[in-house]
Design a protein around this motif. Sequence first.
Motif, PDB file in Angstrom:
ATOM      1  N   GLY A  30       0.805  -1.210   0.000  1.00  0.00           N
ATOM      2  CA  GLY A  30       0.000   0.000   0.000  1.00  0.00           C
ATOM      3  C   GLY A  30       0.837   1.258   0.000  1.00  0.00           C
ATOM      4  O   GLY A  30       0.565   2.206  -0.757  1.00  0.00           O
ATOM      5  N   PHE A  31       1.902   1.283   0.823  1.00  0.00           N
ATOM      6  CA  PHE A  31       2.674   2.518   0.899  1.00  0.00           C
ATOM      7  C   PHE A  31       3.494   2.748  -0.366  1.00  0.00           C
ATOM      8  O   PHE A  31       3.677   3.896  -0.788  1.00  0.00           O
ATOM      9  N   ASP A  32       3.995   1.666  -1.018  1.00  0.00           N
ATOM     10  CA  ASP A  32       4.780   1.946  -2.221  1.00  0.00           C
ATOM     11  C   ASP A  32       3.880   2.289  -3.405  1.00  0.00           C
ATOM     12  O   ASP A  32       4.258   3.065  -4.284  1.00  0.00           O
ATOM     13  N   LEU A  33       2.642   1.772  -3.430  1.00  0.00           N
ATOM     14  CA  LEU A  33       1.679   2.271  -4.404  1.00  0.00           C
ATOM     15  C   LEU A  33       1.361   3.740  -4.128  1.00  0.00           C
ATOM     16  O   LEU A  33       1.230   4.548  -5.049  1.00  0.00           O
ATOM     17  N   GLY A  34       1.246   4.077  -2.840  1.00  0.00           N
ATOM     18  CA  GLY A  34       0.970   5.458  -2.469  1.00  0.00           C
ATOM     19  C   GLY A  34       2.072   6.410  -2.888  1.00  0.00           C
ATOM     20  O   GLY A  34       1.803   7.535  -3.339  1.00  0.00           O
ATOM     21  N   VAL A  35       3.325   5.972  -2.749  1.00  0.00           N
ATOM     22  CA  VAL A  35       4.443   6.806  -3.212  1.00  0.00           C
ATOM     23  C   VAL A  35       4.313   7.068  -4.706  1.00  0.00           C
ATOM     24  O   VAL A  35       4.534   8.188  -5.181  1.00  0.00           O
ATOM     25  N   ALA A  85      -4.082   0.813  -7.324  1.00  0.00           N
ATOM     26  CA  ALA A  85      -4.745   1.153  -6.062  1.00  0.00           C
ATOM     27  C   ALA A  85      -6.248   1.309  -6.255  1.00  0.00           C
ATOM     28  O   ALA A  85      -7.052   0.780  -5.471  1.00  0.00           O
ATOM     29  N   LEU A  86      -6.640   2.042  -7.288  1.00  0.00           N
ATOM     30  CA  LEU A  86      -8.059   2.245  -7.558  1.00  0.00           C
ATOM     31  C   LEU A  86      -8.750   0.909  -7.836  1.00  0.00           C
ATOM     32  O   LEU A  86      -9.851   0.648  -7.335  1.00  0.00           O
ATOM     33  N   SER A  87      -8.109   0.044  -8.614  1.00  0.00           N
ATOM     34  CA  SER A  87      -8.704  -1.247  -8.963  1.00  0.00           C
ATOM     35  C   SER A  87      -8.887  -2.129  -7.739  1.00  0.00           C
ATOM     36  O   SER A  87      -9.899  -2.832  -7.615  1.00  0.00           O
ATOM     37  N   PHE A 144     -21.028   2.460  -5.273  1.00  0.00           N
ATOM     38  CA  PHE A 144     -20.359   1.988  -4.058  1.00  0.00           C
ATOM     39  C   PHE A 144     -18.968   1.454  -4.370  1.00  0.00           C
ATOM     40  O   PHE A 144     -18.009   1.736  -3.632  1.00  0.00           O
ATOM     41  N   SER A 145     -18.819   0.669  -5.433  1.00  0.00           N
ATOM     42  CA  SER A 145     -17.493   0.135  -5.762  1.00  0.00           C
ATOM     43  C   SER A 145     -16.528   1.260  -6.136  1.00  0.00           C
ATOM     44  O   SER A 145     -15.343   1.207  -5.776  1.00  0.00           O
ATOM     45  N   LEU A 146     -17.018   2.291  -6.821  1.00  0.00           N
ATOM     46  CA  LEU A 146     -16.158   3.426  -7.150  1.00  0.00           C
ATOM     47  C   LEU A 146     -15.782   4.208  -5.897  1.00  0.00           C
ATOM     48  O   LEU A 146     -14.646   4.691  -5.778  1.00  0.00           O
ATOM     49  N   LEU A 147     -16.728   4.319  -4.955  1.00  0.00           N
ATOM     50  CA  LEU A 147     -16.418   4.962  -3.678  1.00  0.00           C
ATOM     51  C   LEU A 147     -15.301   4.213  -2.957  1.00  0.00           C
ATOM     52  O   LEU A 147     -14.364   4.824  -2.430  1.00  0.00           O
ATOM     53  N   CYS A 148     -15.389   2.891  -2.946  1.00  0.00           N
ATOM     54  CA  CYS A 148     -14.337   2.089  -2.311  1.00  0.00           C
ATOM     55  C   CYS A 148     -13.011   2.260  -3.046  1.00  0.00           C
ATOM     56  O   CYS A 148     -11.945   2.313  -2.415  1.00  0.00           O
ATOM     57  N   GLY A 149     -13.057   2.350  -4.380  1.00  0.00           N
ATOM     58  CA  GLY A 149     -11.837   2.550  -5.146  1.00  0.00           C
ATOM     59  C   GLY A 149     -11.152   3.859  -4.792  1.00  0.00           C
ATOM     60  O   GLY A 149      -9.931   3.903  -4.546  1.00  0.00           O
ATOM     61  N   LEU A 207      -7.544   4.481  -2.791  1.00  0.00           N
ATOM     62  CA  LEU A 207      -6.566   5.382  -3.398  1.00  0.00           C
ATOM     63  C   LEU A 207      -6.109   6.444  -2.394  1.00  0.00           C
ATOM     64  O   LEU A 207      -4.907   6.723  -2.261  1.00  0.00           O
ATOM     65  N   ALA A 208      -7.059   7.025  -1.660  1.00  0.00           N
ATOM     66  CA  ALA A 208      -6.716   8.034  -0.654  1.00  0.00           C
ATOM     67  C   ALA A 208      -5.918   7.418   0.488  1.00  0.00           C
ATOM     68  O   ALA A 208      -4.931   7.991   0.956  1.00  0.00           O
ATOM     69  N   GLY A 209      -6.342   6.240   0.944  1.00  0.00           N
ATOM     70  CA  GLY A 209      -5.646   5.589   2.049  1.00  0.00           C
ATOM     71  C   GLY A 209      -4.225   5.197   1.689  1.00  0.00           C
ATOM     72  O   GLY A 209      -3.289   5.399   2.479  1.00  0.00           O
ATOM     73  N   TYR A 210      -4.031   4.624   0.506  1.00  0.00           N
ATOM     74  CA  TYR A 210      -2.675   4.271   0.063  1.00  0.00           C
ATOM     75  C   TYR A 210      -1.804   5.528  -0.061  1.00  0.00           C
ATOM     76  O   TYR A 210      -0.606   5.491   0.244  1.00  0.00           O
ATOM     77  N   SER A 211      -2.390   6.606  -0.539  1.00  0.00           N
ATOM     78  CA  SER A 211      -1.631   7.856  -0.658  1.00  0.00           C
ATOM     79  C   SER A 211      -1.190   8.351   0.708  1.00  0.00           C
ATOM     80  O   SER A 211      -0.052   8.847   0.863  1.00  0.00           O
ATOM     81  N   LEU A 212      -2.055   8.202   1.717  1.00  0.00           N
ATOM     82  CA  LEU A 212      -1.665   8.566   3.082  1.00  0.00           C
ATOM     83  C   LEU A 212      -0.510   7.692   3.561  1.00  0.00           C
ATOM     84  O   LEU A 212       0.449   8.186   4.169  1.00  0.00           O
ATOM     85  N   LEU A 213      -0.591   6.388   3.302  1.00  0.00           N
ATOM     86  CA  LEU A 213       0.518   5.507   3.672  1.00  0.00           C
ATOM     87  C   LEU A 213       1.810   5.944   2.976  1.00  0.00           C
ATOM     88  O   LEU A 213       2.887   5.958   3.590  1.00  0.00           O
ATOM     89  N   GLY A 214       1.712   6.283   1.694  1.00  0.00           N
ATOM     90  CA  GLY A 214       2.892   6.724   0.961  1.00  0.00           C
ATOM     91  C   GLY A 214       3.484   8.001   1.535  1.00  0.00           C
ATOM     92  O   GLY A 214       4.711   8.122   1.679  1.00  0.00           O
TER      93      GLY A 214
END
Length: 333
Positions: free
Chosen positions: A25-30, A126-128, A158-163, A167-174
């Motif tokens: 997650g964090f390297d996708l976020g980077v 990440a989005l997928s 709903f699935s797009l909301l989760c996507g 994406l936002a969460g991984y970006s925070l990890l990055g």
Amino acid sequence: MPIDLTLIWAAILAFAVFAYVAMDGFDLGVGVLFPFFKRGAQRDTAMNSVAPVWDGNETWLILGGGGLFAAFPLAYAILMPAVYTPLIAMLLGLVFRGVAFEYRWRTERAKWAWDLAFCGGSALAALSQGVILGAILQGVKVAGRGYGGGWWDWLTPFSLLCGVSVLAGYSLLGATWLVLKTEGALQDRAYRLAAWLTGATLLAIFSVSLATPFLGAAYWRRWFEFPRILATAQVPLLVLLTAGALVYGLKQRRETWLFPLALGLFALGYVGLAISLFPYVVPTQVTIWQAAAPPSSQAFMLVGAAILVPIILAYTGYAYWVFRGKVGAEGYH
């Protein structure tokens, strides 16, 4: 009391999926945040912070997918056709970013193209992954022992909301990873990005949490039925406490706090997901016991897992230990 091999395999796969989310997650976020860094030293340093570990992180994705096929073949047969499109998109994204790691350092003239591949591949993956999660959580149509829906059933608000949420969460990890691993102007930029992304991630958690109980009566009962609510209410409370600690850490610039706290938000989200789903592997239709392989097959595979999982943990831990500390802009190779 006999050992329930199905529960053991469910725990192994749950661990593998969370390990993948936490580590990849964090390297996708980077990669997602790459356009926010200046060309040259900042982008080189950001990529170098994940270059030694990114490919090992994806080991857990292989273990999760392969384990689902081997230990829960019925679930694999139902779920994979339901999410073929976002799954293919995720794999293509991972391919593009993987190639970018190798080729970006070998050219100056076309470096912009590999920057785009690294960023675009990371964002697409990440989005997928979030869309796949949302598509499964909202439920899939089952016909006999296979998928009974259409090619585009996964595509819903709903699935797009989760996507977008993943994406936002991984970006925070990055961003919090870069706070931990870098110094100077890049770290300052990562601090600013982490502040914005904390708000975006908390909004995403709130939105998905608010929408999930309305997907079906089963989800509502799991969260709000008494006395179950006395236990489930602790999850949002812990999210608030973790978010408060994260905001405080950002204000005080406690660089060693932020990444573990961001991972804590993901862990609590994972607990919430388990509350919503267990014991179903295909929501509300197929339990882990109904989807499980024969006990003899599970026992045979467990021998291999008992050997391989500790080895994976050992070399992963060693890799992170060797490459601990701050990174610079020196080349990947």
